[in-house]
Scaffold this motif. Structure first.
Motif, PDB file in Angstrom:
ATOM      1  N   SER A   1      -4.625  -0.908  -8.713  1.00 26.57           N
ATOM      2  CA  SER A   1      -3.996  -2.229  -8.826  1.00 26.57           C
ATOM      3  C   SER A   1      -4.936  -3.330  -8.344  1.00 26.57           C
TER       4      SER A   1
ATOM      5  N   ASP B   1       5.230   4.995  -7.354  1.00 24.29           N
ATOM      6  CA  ASP B   1       4.383   4.256  -6.420  1.00 24.29           C
ATOM      7  C   ASP B   1       3.318   3.449  -7.162  1.00 24.29           C
TER       8      ASP B   1
ATOM      9  N   GLN C   1       5.166   0.410  -8.772  1.00 23.20           N
ATOM     10  CA  GLN C   1       5.520  -0.605  -7.790  1.00 23.20           C
ATOM     11  C   GLN C   1       4.287  -1.334  -7.273  1.00 23.20           C
ATOM     12  N   SER C   2       3.184  -0.603  -7.151  1.00 21.26           N
ATOM     13  CA  SER C   2       1.940  -1.233  -6.699  1.00 21.26           C
ATOM     14  C   SER C   2       1.468  -2.286  -7.692  1.00 21.26           C
TER      15      SER C   2
ATOM     16  N   ASP D   1      -6.185   6.973  -2.898  1.00 19.40           N
ATOM     17  CA  ASP D   1      -5.375   5.744  -2.808  1.00 19.40           C
ATOM     18  C   ASP D   1      -5.162   5.143  -4.196  1.00 19.40           C
TER      19      ASP D   1
ATOM     20  N   ASN E   1       1.072  -6.005  -6.557  1.00 14.75           N
ATOM     21  CA  ASN E   1      -0.340  -6.357  -6.351  1.00 14.75           C
ATOM     22  C   ASN E   1      -0.998  -7.039  -7.542  1.00 14.75           C
TER      23      ASN E   1
ATOM     24  N   LEU F   1       0.857  -1.185   0.000  1.00 13.69           N
ATOM     25  CA  LEU F   1       0.000   0.000   0.000  1.00 13.69           C
ATOM     26  C   LEU F   1       0.892   1.232   0.000  1.00 13.69           C
ATOM     27  N   LEU F   2       0.916   1.939  -1.113  1.00 17.19           N
ATOM     28  CA  LEU F   2       1.745   3.136  -1.265  1.00 17.19           C
ATOM     29  C   LEU F   2       0.868   4.334  -1.629  1.00 17.19           C
TER      30      LEU F   2
ATOM     31  N   PRO G   1      -2.652   4.302  -6.356  1.00 17.06           N
ATOM     32  CA  PRO G   1      -1.836   3.123  -6.682  1.00 17.06           C
ATOM     33  C   PRO G   1      -2.479   1.825  -6.198  1.00 17.06           C
ATOM     34  N   TYR G   2      -2.938   1.835  -4.960  1.00 14.24           N
ATOM     35  CA  TYR G   2      -3.515   0.634  -4.362  1.00 14.24           C
ATOM     36  C   TYR G   2      -4.844   0.265  -5.001  1.00 14.24           C
TER      37      TYR G   2
END
Length: 232
Positions: A156, A102, A105-106, A150, A110, A88-89, A152-153
C-alpha cells in the motif's frame, strides 16, 4: 499557513498538529470522531483558535466532501495537506497465512484515504510553490529495497508513492509541491516501543519541509523527514 492534517488525534498526526500549532499555523485537525477528546482536546485548549478539529474519516468519502463544502462556503483555502492517517496490519505474517482482508483494509486507508482527501481538498489549494501535499509513506514502500514481508503495509505504501508521483505531474503547472515521505521508524502506537526514532523530531522535520526551510531538488519526490531522497 492553513494546514490540514489527517489522523491528528494520535501518533505522528498528533505530533504534527502540536508542532504546527507551536509555530503559529492554523490546523484543520482531521479525526474519525465527531468531536475531539483526550490529548487532542487538551492541545486545542492550549492553543485557542489555532486548531479546528473536524470529523474526517478517510474511509468515508462523505465526511471529506462535507468538510470541503464547509471550507468552501467559509471562503477558506488550504495551504498544506499532510495525509498522516495510516494503518499497519499483518505485521510479520507469512504470505501463506496472509488475510486478504488486511490487504484490502490497508489499501482502503493508506492509499484510497489520501486519494479521497486530495480529490476534495486540492480544489481549495491556491497555486504556488509555498503550497504542498505530503503523503506519509514508508521505507517499506521502496521497490528496490523490497524485503518480502509486511505485505499489506508495504504494498500500500508503494502504491501511495506511485500516486504521489502521478499527483506531482498533475499539479506541475500549478507549482504545488508533492512528496511521498518516510517519517522514520518512530516510537508511536504503530511504530512500537522498540522504534529508535523520535516522533517529535520527525514532525519538526516535516514542518520544516512544509515551511520550505529545506532545499529539496525538484527531481526528488520520495524523501525522508530530513528532506533526503529515499530509494524508489
Amino acid at each position: 499557513m492553513n494546514i490540514l492534517i489527517t489522523g491528528a488525534n494520535r501518533g505522528l498526526g498528533y505530533h504534527l498538529t502540536t508542532i504546527a500549532a507551536q509555530r503559529g499555523h492554523h490546523i484543520i485537525a482531521g479525526i474519525r470522531a465527531s468531536s475531539p477528546d483526550g490529548q487532542l482536546l487538551e492541545l486545542i485548549n492550549g492553543f485557542p483558535g489555532q486548531i479546528e478539529a473536524v470529523e474526517l474519516d478517510v474511509t468515508r468519502e462523505e465526511t471529506i466532501a462535507r468538510l470541503a463544502e464547509k471550507l468552501k462556503t467559509a471562503g477558506q483555502t488550504v495551504d498544506a495537506i499532510i495525509n498522516s492517517a495510516g494503518i499497519l496490519l499483518g505485521r510479520g505474517v507469512k504470505l501463506e497465512d496472509l488475510q486478504m482482508e488486511d490487504v484490502a483494509q490497508s489499501f482502503e486507508i493508506n492509499l484510497f484515504g489520501p486519494m479521497r482527501v486530495i480529490k476534495h481538498i486540492l480544489p481549495l489549494m491556491p497555486d504556488g510553490a509555498s503550497r504542498v501535499v505530503i503523503n506519509v509513506s514508508s521505507e517499506a514502500g521502496s521497490m528496490s529495497n523490497a524485503y518480502g514481508g509486511d505485505y499489506p503495509y508495504a504494498i500500500s505504501k508503494t502504491a501511495i508513492n506511485m500516486f504521489s508521483k502521478q499527483l506531482r505531474k498533475y499539479v506541475k503547472g500549478r507549482e504545488i509541491r508533492v512528496y511521498a515521505l518516510h517519517p522514520g521508524w518512530i516510537k508511536t502506537d504503530m511504530g512500537g516501543e522498540k522504534a529508535p526514532g523520535d516522533p517529535v523530531e520527525s514532525a519538526r522535520g516535516i514542518l520544516d519541509i512544509v515551511e520550505m526551510k529545506k532545499e529539496i531538488p525538484d527531481e526528488h519526490f520520495f524523501i525522508n523527514f530530513k528532506g533526503e531522497p529515499m530509494p524508489i
